[in-house]
Design a protein around this motif. Sequence first.
Motif, short mmCIF file in Angstrom:
data_model
loop_
_atom_site.label_atom_id
_atom_site.label_comp_id
_atom_site.label_asym_id
_atom_site.label_seq_id
_atom_site.Cartn_x
_atom_site.Cartn_y
_atom_site.Cartn_z
N MET A 61 0.84 -1.20 0.00
CA MET A 61 0.00 0.00 0.00
C MET A 61 0.87 1.25 0.00
SD MET A 61 -2.97 1.02 2.65
CE MET A 61 -4.04 2.33 2.21
N THR A 62 0.48 2.23 -0.77
CA THR A 62 1.20 3.48 -0.86
C THR A 62 0.93 4.33 0.37
OG1 THR A 62 0.97 3.40 -3.25
CG2 THR A 62 1.53 5.51 -2.31
N GLU A 63 1.99 4.98 0.86
CA GLU A 63 1.87 5.84 2.04
C GLU A 63 2.32 7.26 1.70
OE1 GLU A 63 4.08 4.24 5.28
OE2 GLU A 63 3.02 2.34 5.24
N ARG A 64 1.73 8.21 2.37
CA ARG A 64 2.14 9.60 2.23
C ARG A 64 3.57 9.75 2.76
NH1 ARG A 64 -1.74 14.66 3.40
NH2 ARG A 64 -0.24 16.29 2.93
N LEU A 65 4.38 10.58 2.10
CA LEU A 65 5.76 10.78 2.54
C LEU A 65 5.80 11.37 3.93
CD1 LEU A 65 7.55 12.30 -0.60
CD2 LEU A 65 7.68 9.95 0.25
N SER A 66 6.65 10.79 4.76
CA SER A 66 6.86 11.32 6.10
C SER A 66 7.83 12.51 6.03
CB SER A 66 7.45 10.24 7.01
OG SER A 66 8.77 9.92 6.59
N GLU A 67 7.90 13.26 7.09
CA GLU A 67 8.83 14.39 7.14
C GLU A 67 10.27 13.91 6.97
OE1 GLU A 67 8.05 17.63 7.01
OE2 GLU A 67 5.99 16.93 6.86
N GLU A 68 10.58 12.74 7.50
CA GLU A 68 11.94 12.20 7.43
C GLU A 68 12.34 11.81 6.00
OE1 GLU A 68 9.60 10.71 9.68
OE2 GLU A 68 10.23 12.16 11.19
N THR A 69 11.39 11.35 5.22
CA THR A 69 11.71 10.89 3.86
C THR A 69 11.61 12.00 2.81
OG1 THR A 69 9.44 10.13 3.51
CG2 THR A 69 11.04 8.50 4.31
N ARG A 70 10.97 13.09 3.15
CA ARG A 70 10.79 14.16 2.16
C ARG A 70 12.11 14.75 1.69
NH1 ARG A 70 5.68 16.62 1.40
NH2 ARG A 70 4.14 15.27 2.33
N GLY A 71 13.00 15.06 2.61
CA GLY A 71 14.28 15.69 2.23
C GLY A 71 15.07 14.85 1.23
N PRO A 72 15.35 13.59 1.58
CA PRO A 72 16.15 12.77 0.66
C PRO A 72 15.46 12.51 -0.68
CG PRO A 72 16.10 11.77 2.85
CD PRO A 72 15.15 12.93 2.86
N LEU A 73 14.14 12.39 -0.71
CA LEU A 73 13.44 12.10 -1.96
C LEU A 73 13.16 13.36 -2.78
CD1 LEU A 73 10.85 9.33 -1.00
CD2 LEU A 73 12.90 9.09 -2.40
N LEU A 74 12.82 14.44 -2.10
CA LEU A 74 12.40 15.64 -2.83
C LEU A 74 13.54 16.61 -3.11
CD1 LEU A 74 8.98 16.38 -1.09
CD2 LEU A 74 9.45 14.96 -3.11
N GLY A 75 14.57 16.62 -2.27
CA GLY A 75 15.69 17.56 -2.46
C GLY A 75 16.28 17.51 -3.87
N PRO A 76 16.64 16.32 -4.36
CA PRO A 76 17.19 16.26 -5.72
C PRO A 76 16.19 16.71 -6.80
CG PRO A 76 17.69 14.25 -4.51
CD PRO A 76 16.73 15.04 -3.68
N LEU A 77 14.92 16.53 -6.55
CA LEU A 77 13.90 16.97 -7.51
C LEU A 77 13.83 18.49 -7.56
CD1 LEU A 77 11.10 14.36 -6.83
CD2 LEU A 77 12.75 14.38 -8.72
N PHE A 78 13.89 19.12 -6.38
CA PHE A 78 13.90 20.59 -6.34
C PHE A 78 15.11 21.13 -7.09
CE2 PHE A 78 11.58 20.14 -2.04
CZ PHE A 78 10.36 20.03 -2.67
N ASP A 79 16.25 20.43 -6.95
CA ASP A 79 17.47 20.85 -7.66
C ASP A 79 17.32 20.75 -9.17
OD1 ASP A 79 18.67 21.28 -5.20
OD2 ASP A 79 19.77 19.38 -5.21
#
Length: 97
Positions: free
Chosen positions: A1-19
Motif C-alpha cells: 500500500m502506498t503511504e504519504r511521505l513522512s517528514e523524514e523521507t521528504r528531504g532525501p526524496l524531494l531535495g534532488p527533484l527541487f534541484d
Amino acid sequence: MTERLSEETRGPLLGPLFDSGWAMVDGRDALWKQFKFKSFVDAFAWMTKVAIWAEKWDHHPEWSNVYNRVDVVLTTHDVNGLSALDAKLARKMDSLR
C-alpha cells in the motif's frame, strides 16, 4: 500500500527533484514542473514515453500540453499528498527528457 511521505523521507526524496526544477504547488501537497521541447511532436513523444511508465506503475500525472510545453503536477490522490510514487515518476520524467 502506498503511504504519504513522512517528514523524514521528504528531504532525501524531494531535495534532488527541487534541484532539477521541480517545485511544490501552493496550497497542495504536490509537485509541479514545466517541461519545454523544440516542437509539439517532441512534447507529445515525451508524453507518450511517460504515459507508458505511468500506466506500468499505475500512477498517472495531472498534466496539460500546449504546443511545445507540458505542465505536470504529481500527487497521490489515494493518500491526499505526496508519496514515493510521485518522486519515482518525477525522476523518470526527468530521465526521459
